[in-house]
Design a protein around this motif. Structure first.
Motif, PDB file in Angstrom:
ATOM      1  N   ALA A 119      37.678  44.085 -18.234  1.00 47.80           N
ATOM      2  CA  ALA A 119      36.366  43.960 -18.884  1.00 47.80           C
ATOM      3  C   ALA A 119      36.427  45.431 -19.605  1.00 47.80           C
ATOM      4  N   ARG A 120      35.430  45.521 -20.423  1.00 47.64           N
ATOM      5  CA  ARG A 120      35.381  46.195 -20.896  1.00 47.64           C
ATOM      6  C   ARG A 120      33.833  47.098 -20.346  1.00 47.64           C
ATOM      7  N   VAL A 121      33.547  48.604 -20.523  1.00 42.55           N
ATOM      8  CA  VAL A 121      32.688  48.972 -20.051  1.00 42.55           C
ATOM      9  C   VAL A 121      31.330  49.458 -20.992  1.00 42.55           C
ATOM     10  N   LEU A 122      30.685  48.806 -21.200  1.00 44.98           N
ATOM     11  CA  LEU A 122      30.035  49.150 -22.416  1.00 44.98           C
ATOM     12  C   LEU A 122      28.370  49.823 -21.791  1.00 44.98           C
ATOM     13  N   ASP A 123      28.521  51.084 -22.545  1.00 47.94           N
ATOM     14  CA  ASP A 123      26.550  51.520 -22.485  1.00 47.94           C
ATOM     15  C   ASP A 123      25.893  51.441 -23.939  1.00 47.94           C
ATOM     16  N   GLU A 124      24.825  51.184 -24.238  1.00 49.63           N
ATOM     17  CA  GLU A 124      24.779  51.307 -25.349  1.00 49.63           C
ATOM     18  C   GLU A 124      25.081  50.426 -26.431  1.00 49.63           C
ATOM     19  N   GLY A 125      26.151  49.249 -26.218  1.00 47.29           N
ATOM     20  CA  GLY A 125      27.175  49.116 -27.303  1.00 47.29           C
ATOM     21  C   GLY A 125      28.729  49.662 -27.351  1.00 47.29           C
ATOM     22  N   ARG A 126      28.912  51.021 -26.600  1.00 41.83           N
ATOM     23  CA  ARG A 126      29.497  52.527 -26.857  1.00 41.83           C
ATOM     24  C   ARG A 126      30.267  51.362 -25.831  1.00 41.83           C
ATOM     25  N   CYS A 127      31.509  51.516 -25.810  1.00 46.35           N
ATOM     26  CA  CYS A 127      32.592  51.510 -24.853  1.00 46.35           C
ATOM     27  C   CYS A 127      33.146  52.629 -24.408  1.00 46.35           C
ATOM     28  N   LEU A 128      33.024  53.048 -23.199  1.00 48.15           N
ATOM     29  CA  LEU A 128      33.767  53.397 -22.546  1.00 48.15           C
ATOM     30  C   LEU A 128      34.838  53.320 -22.030  1.00 48.15           C
ATOM     31  N   GLY A 129      35.333  51.977 -21.798  1.00 44.28           N
ATOM     32  CA  GLY A 129      36.166  52.194 -20.855  1.00 44.28           C
ATOM     33  C   GLY A 129      36.481  51.106 -20.647  1.00 44.28           C
ATOM     34  N   VAL A 130      38.127  50.629 -20.033  1.00 39.02           N
ATOM     35  CA  VAL A 130      37.541  49.226 -19.865  1.00 39.02           C
ATOM     36  C   VAL A 130      38.326  49.452 -17.893  1.00 39.02           C
ATOM     37  N   VAL A 131      37.990  48.252 -17.533  1.00 40.98           N
ATOM     38  CA  VAL A 131      39.314  48.146 -15.664  1.00 40.98           C
ATOM     39  C   VAL A 131      39.812  47.083 -15.800  1.00 40.98           C
ATOM     40  N   ASP A 132      40.291  46.650 -15.052  1.00 41.70           N
ATOM     41  CA  ASP A 132      41.238  46.115 -14.969  1.00 41.70           C
ATOM     42  C   ASP A 132      41.820  45.353 -13.205  1.00 41.70           C
ATOM     43  N   SER A 133      42.364  44.693 -13.016  1.00 40.90           N
ATOM     44  CA  SER A 133      42.262  43.709 -11.581  1.00 40.90           C
ATOM     45  C   SER A 133      42.617  44.955 -10.476  1.00 40.90           C
ATOM     46  N   GLU A 134      43.889  45.161 -11.362  1.00 44.38           N
ATOM     47  CA  GLU A 134      44.537  46.494 -10.449  1.00 44.38           C
ATOM     48  C   GLU A 134      43.616  46.970  -9.799  1.00 44.38           C
TER      49      GLU A 134
ATOM     50  N   GLU B 142      41.312  46.402 -27.371  1.00 49.20           N
ATOM     51  CA  GLU B 142      41.448  46.327 -25.819  1.00 49.20           C
ATOM     52  C   GLU B 142      40.002  46.595 -25.861  1.00 49.20           C
ATOM     53  N   ALA B 143      39.290  47.773 -26.998  1.00 45.45           N
ATOM     54  CA  ALA B 143      38.340  48.208 -26.295  1.00 45.45           C
ATOM     55  C   ALA B 143      37.169  47.093 -27.425  1.00 45.45           C
ATOM     56  N   GLY B 144      37.542  46.184 -27.826  1.00 44.34           N
ATOM     57  CA  GLY B 144      36.445  45.612 -28.881  1.00 44.34           C
ATOM     58  C   GLY B 144      36.906  44.014 -27.997  1.00 44.34           C
ATOM     59  N   SER B 145      37.590  43.607 -27.491  1.00 44.16           N
ATOM     60  CA  SER B 145      37.345  42.337 -27.081  1.00 44.16           C
ATOM     61  C   SER B 145      36.837  42.199 -25.284  1.00 44.16           C
ATOM     62  N   GLY B 146      36.939  40.900 -24.662  1.00 42.56           N
ATOM     63  CA  GLY B 146      36.899  40.768 -23.483  1.00 42.56           C
ATOM     64  C   GLY B 146      35.919  41.186 -22.343  1.00 42.56           C
ATOM     65  N   PRO B 147      35.421  40.989 -21.937  1.00 39.98           N
ATOM     66  CA  PRO B 147      34.275  39.994 -20.731  1.00 39.98           C
ATOM     67  C   PRO B 147      33.220  42.355 -21.269  1.00 39.98           C
ATOM     68  N   ALA B 148      32.457  42.476 -20.789  1.00 41.02           N
ATOM     69  CA  ALA B 148      31.385  43.711 -21.382  1.00 41.02           C
ATOM     70  C   ALA B 148      30.827  44.147 -19.809  1.00 41.02           C
ATOM     71  N   VAL B 149      31.025  45.390 -19.052  1.00 44.83           N
ATOM     72  CA  VAL B 149      29.485  45.193 -18.108  1.00 44.83           C
ATOM     73  C   VAL B 149      29.298  46.595 -17.888  1.00 44.83           C
ATOM     74  N   ARG B 150      28.375  46.942 -17.517  1.00 46.82           N
ATOM     75  CA  ARG B 150      27.209  47.895 -17.677  1.00 46.82           C
ATOM     76  C   ARG B 150      27.592  48.957 -16.352  1.00 46.82           C
ATOM     77  N   PRO B 151      28.009  50.537 -17.421  1.00 51.45           N
ATOM     78  CA  PRO B 151      28.908  51.851 -15.887  1.00 51.45           C
ATOM     79  C   PRO B 151      28.826  51.366 -15.224  1.00 51.45           C
ATOM     80  N   ASP B 152      27.094  51.002 -14.649  1.00 49.27           N
ATOM     81  CA  ASP B 152      26.594  51.039 -12.871  1.00 49.27           C
ATOM     82  C   ASP B 152      26.992  49.323 -12.168  1.00 49.27           C
TER      83      ASP B 152
END
Length: 384
Positions: A334-349, A307-317
């Motif tokens: 969607a993965r939350v990426l900051d300078e290539g590092r995955c901070l977490g994910v967000v889902d529709s719920e 999950e941390a390595g796939s899916g769309p990516a969004v910025r923390p802001d």
């Protein structure tokens, strides 16, 4: 703009530790009326509401025990309805209005202790004001209006005209240097006022409801101009407004005033997401949360390495609105990426819970999960 790198929420707090603030305000009062200085020092009088204070003393407390810091490079917005004390407050920063009690410091220097020479230097060199009423000299050209502050400073004619021409171009008035104010639209005159303040290269720009008299389209253009200038220059700005949408658009942090007090101080996201009281809650009730709240509010740890390595990516802001679009388009969290590092994910719920104003605790306690929206997969790994 609209999100601060270091967040703080307080009713009248001064903020968290960080770089030395440009302005520091502590326990500031401005009372109008007879024997005004007795009010801040008397707990019984200080506790009275505005009507009771006027009835008992004949005084009006326009600013009541206000404390905050303005951080270097931020846009600090003071907002409130008419009569809330915001314009009085900004004028106290440079003693255009004399405070009754409390302290104001710029770069650690006590503003209330400044003599006339130091105050002139403060207003001419360090903190320039942009007013709602432009105050342009009608007999002078655009260029000479912009150069006026430099003339007061004693800068030579050739140098001040050269510097003024640079600033005129910066605010989008190139080619209008020889026009006079009567030949300009309201928005153009406000740009001249902005250029005049910028020309003296101040440490802080103080805006007192500068765009409130402009038509909505022109006002939006001027807001974009402030955003652009701040992005390019990183100049510290204090912006006064009664318009919530303007405050949310421009402010890194917002101090919301009522009856002379700061009732909440925080980022736009904090004020919309966690109102301090019913007054603030009513103020932000109609704000589209998805356009203010960021994905940090809805983020959770990735459930797996996959999950941390796939899916769309969004910025923390990225806003919740942007993340909802990305999740719906991909049909996956969607993965939350900051300078290539995955901070977490967000889902529709979680994203829809933010829109609905559901707290994180309530969301975790909810027994059922809404299905992920279906949609075509995306191959893009770039954050939006």
């Amino acid at each position: 703009m609209g999100t601060a790198t270091t967040a703080t929420t307080a009713t009248t707090g001064t903020g968290t530790a960080g770089p030395a603030p440009v302005f520091s305000v502590d326990g500031l009062w401005k009372v109008f009326g007879p024997k005004a200085d007795r009010v801040p020092g008397d707990p019984e009088l200080a506790a009275l509401d505005p009507a009771e204070l006027r009835s008992r003393t004949g005084c009006t407390a326009a600013v009541r025990d206000v404390s905050f810091d303005v951080r270097r490079g931020e846009v600090f917005v003071v907002m409130g309805l008419s009569g809330s004390g915001k314009s009085t407050l900004v004028r106290c920063l440079t003693r255009l209005i004399e405070p009754t009690a409390g302290s104001v410091a710029i770069d650690g220097e006590d503003v209330r202790a400044m003599d006339r020479a130091r105050l002139r230097a403060l207003r001419r060199h360090r903190a320039a004001m942009v007013f709602q009423h432009f105050g342009l000299l009608p007999h002078r050209t655009v260029l000479d209006n912009v150069a006026y502050g430099l003339e007061i400073q004693g800068v030579g004619r050739a140098e001040r005209r050269e510097r003024a021409a640079e600033v005129v171009a910066k605010v989008g008035l190139e080619g209008m240097e020889q026009r006079r104010p009567a030949q300009l639209s309201g928005g153009q005159r406000q740009r001249v006022g902005l250029a005049r303040a910028l020309a003296v290269d101040p440490e802080v720009l103080l805006f007192d409801e500068p765009f409130s008299a402009l038509d909505p389209i022109v006002r939006r253009d001027m807001q974009e101009e402030v955003v652009r200038l701040h992005r390019e220059e990183g100049r510290t700005m204090v912006f006064i407004t009664h318009d919530l949408s303007e405050a949310l658009k421009l402010g890194d942090r917002i101090a919301l005033m009522r009856d002379g007090r700061v009732v909440q101080l925080g980022t736009p996201e904090e004020i919309v997401g966690s109102p301090a009281d019913d007054y603030v809650r009513a103020f932000v009730r109609d704000v589209p949360r998805e356009q203010v709240m960021t994905v940090r509010t809805a983020m959770r740890p990735a459930a797996s390495a996959e999950e941390a390595g796939s899916g769309p990516a969004v910025r923390p802001d990225a806003t919740v609105s942007e993340a909802i679009e990305a999740v719906a388009r991909a049909g996956a969290p969607a993965r939350v990426l900051d300078e290539g590092r995955c901070l977490g994910v967000v889902d529709s719920e979680a994203l829809l819970d933010v829109v609905a104003g559901v707290s994180a605790a309530a969301a975790e306690a909810a027994p059922a999960r809404r299905p992920e929206p279906a949609g075509p997969a995306t191959t893009s790994g770039e954050p939006i």
